[in-house]
Design an enzyme around this catalytic site. Sequence first.
Site, short mmCIF file in Angstrom:
data_model
loop_
_atom_site.label_atom_id
_atom_site.label_comp_id
_atom_site.label_asym_id
_atom_site.label_seq_id
_atom_site.Cartn_x
_atom_site.Cartn_y
_atom_site.Cartn_z
CD GLU A 187 82.35 -54.07 0.71
OE1 GLU A 187 83.33 -54.81 0.88
OE2 GLU A 187 81.32 -54.13 1.40
N GLY A 227 86.97 -54.20 1.53
CA GLY A 227 86.09 -53.27 2.22
C GLY A 227 86.03 -53.61 3.69
CG HIS A 268 91.38 -40.20 4.36
ND1 HIS A 268 92.30 -39.28 4.77
CD2 HIS A 268 91.82 -41.40 4.77
CE1 HIS A 268 93.28 -39.91 5.43
NE2 HIS A 268 93.00 -41.20 5.44
#
Length: 123
Positions: A43, A63, A87
Amino acid sequence: MQALGIEMEEVSAEKVVATMPVHGPTRQTFGLLHGGASAALVETVASLGTYDMVDKERQSVVGTEVTASHLRPKGRGTVRAVGRPIHRGDREVLWDVKITDERGRLVCSGRCTVAVVPRYGIE
Protein backbone atom coordinates in the site's frame (compact mmCIF):
# COMPACT_ATOMS: atom_id res chain seq x y z
CA MET A 1 7.12 3.97 6.99
CA GLN A 2 9.60 4.84 9.70
CA ALA A 3 8.25 2.27 12.17
CA LEU A 4 8.64 -0.54 9.62
CA GLY A 5 11.92 0.74 8.22
CA ILE A 6 10.57 1.30 4.70
CA GLU A 7 12.98 3.25 2.52
CA MET A 8 12.15 4.64 -0.90
CA GLU A 9 14.62 4.13 -3.77
CA GLU A 10 12.52 5.48 -6.63
CA VAL A 11 9.15 7.21 -6.80
CA SER A 12 7.39 8.14 -10.03
CA ALA A 13 3.99 7.76 -11.62
CA GLU A 14 5.45 4.90 -13.71
CA LYS A 15 7.37 2.91 -11.11
CA VAL A 16 7.98 2.87 -7.38
CA VAL A 17 10.79 0.94 -5.67
CA ALA A 18 11.15 0.53 -1.90
CA THR A 19 12.99 -1.70 0.55
CA MET A 20 12.05 -2.94 4.00
CA PRO A 21 14.13 -4.88 6.52
CA VAL A 22 12.84 -8.13 7.97
CA HIS A 23 13.35 -7.35 11.65
CA GLY A 24 11.45 -7.00 14.94
CA PRO A 25 8.61 -4.72 13.81
CA THR A 26 8.07 -6.61 10.52
CA ARG A 27 8.22 -10.17 11.90
CA GLN A 28 5.31 -12.24 13.13
CA THR A 29 5.30 -14.51 16.20
CA PHE A 30 7.27 -17.30 14.50
CA GLY A 31 10.05 -14.99 13.31
CA LEU A 32 8.99 -14.67 9.68
CA LEU A 33 8.04 -11.62 7.65
CA HIS A 34 4.52 -10.67 8.74
CA GLY A 35 1.87 -10.64 6.02
CA GLY A 36 0.57 -7.36 7.38
CA ALA A 37 4.00 -5.77 6.96
CA SER A 38 4.09 -6.96 3.36
CA ALA A 39 0.59 -5.54 2.80
CA ALA A 40 1.69 -2.22 4.34
CA LEU A 41 4.66 -2.16 1.96
CA VAL A 42 2.35 -2.83 -1.01
CA GLU A 43 0.00 0.00 0.00
CA THR A 44 2.87 2.40 0.70
CA VAL A 45 4.37 1.83 -2.76
CA ALA A 46 0.99 2.23 -4.49
CA SER A 47 0.00 5.31 -2.49
CA LEU A 48 3.25 7.17 -3.09
CA GLY A 49 3.17 6.36 -6.80
CA THR A 50 -0.39 7.60 -7.11
CA TYR A 51 0.46 10.76 -5.14
CA ASP A 52 3.09 11.50 -7.78
CA MET A 53 0.25 11.62 -10.37
CA VAL A 54 -2.13 14.07 -8.72
CA ASP A 55 -2.50 17.82 -8.36
CA LYS A 56 -1.23 18.14 -4.78
CA GLU A 57 -2.96 21.49 -4.25
CA ARG A 58 -6.40 19.99 -4.89
CA GLN A 59 -6.09 16.23 -4.46
CA SER A 60 -4.82 13.58 -2.12
CA VAL A 61 -4.81 9.78 -2.21
CA VAL A 62 -6.00 6.96 0.02
CA GLY A 63 -5.68 3.21 -0.31
CA THR A 64 -9.08 1.53 -0.62
CA GLU A 65 -8.18 -2.11 -1.19
CA VAL A 66 -5.02 -4.16 -0.80
CA THR A 67 -4.39 -7.84 -1.47
CA ALA A 68 -1.20 -9.73 -0.81
CA SER A 69 -0.39 -13.32 -1.72
CA HIS A 70 2.46 -14.56 0.45
CA LEU A 71 4.54 -16.98 -1.60
CA ARG A 72 7.84 -17.54 0.21
CA PRO A 73 8.81 -17.24 3.89
CA LYS A 74 11.47 -14.70 4.80
CA GLY A 75 13.08 -14.67 8.25
CA ARG A 76 15.82 -12.05 7.94
CA GLY A 77 17.48 -9.67 5.52
CA THR A 78 15.71 -7.18 3.31
CA VAL A 79 12.84 -7.31 0.85
CA ARG A 80 12.45 -5.06 -2.18
CA ALA A 81 9.10 -3.94 -3.60
CA VAL A 82 8.63 -2.81 -7.19
CA GLY A 83 5.24 -1.37 -8.09
CA ARG A 84 3.79 -0.37 -11.43
CA PRO A 85 0.33 1.01 -12.23
CA ILE A 86 -1.81 -1.34 -14.31
CA HIS A 87 -4.90 0.90 -14.53
CA ARG A 88 -5.15 4.67 -14.26
CA GLY A 89 -8.57 6.19 -13.88
CA ASP A 90 -9.58 9.71 -12.94
CA ARG A 91 -10.64 8.60 -9.46
CA GLU A 92 -8.58 5.50 -8.79
CA VAL A 93 -5.35 3.78 -9.75
CA LEU A 94 -4.67 0.03 -9.56
CA TRP A 95 -1.10 -1.05 -8.83
CA ASP A 96 0.71 -4.36 -9.19
CA VAL A 97 3.49 -4.76 -6.62
CA LYS A 98 6.07 -7.55 -6.49
CA ILE A 99 8.11 -8.08 -3.30
CA THR A 100 11.33 -10.04 -3.74
CA ASP A 101 14.24 -11.19 -1.59
CA GLU A 102 17.92 -10.37 -2.11
CA ARG A 103 18.19 -13.13 -4.73
CA GLY A 104 15.24 -11.80 -6.74
CA ARG A 105 12.88 -14.58 -5.64
CA LEU A 106 9.24 -13.62 -5.31
CA VAL A 107 8.18 -13.36 -1.64
CA CYS A 108 4.81 -11.64 -2.10
CA SER A 109 2.62 -10.53 -4.98
CA GLY A 110 0.23 -7.70 -4.21
CA ARG A 111 -2.30 -5.37 -5.73
CA CYS A 112 -3.57 -2.12 -4.34
CA THR A 113 -6.34 0.22 -5.42
CA VAL A 114 -5.70 3.84 -4.49
CA ALA A 115 -8.50 6.42 -4.64
CA VAL A 116 -7.83 9.98 -5.76
CA VAL A 117 -9.89 12.23 -3.48
CA PRO A 118 -10.39 15.98 -3.03
CA ARG A 119 -7.81 17.30 -0.62
CA TYR A 120 -10.46 18.75 1.69
CA GLY A 121 -12.16 15.34 1.90
CA ILE A 122 -9.56 13.74 4.17
CA GLU A 123 -8.33 16.49 6.45
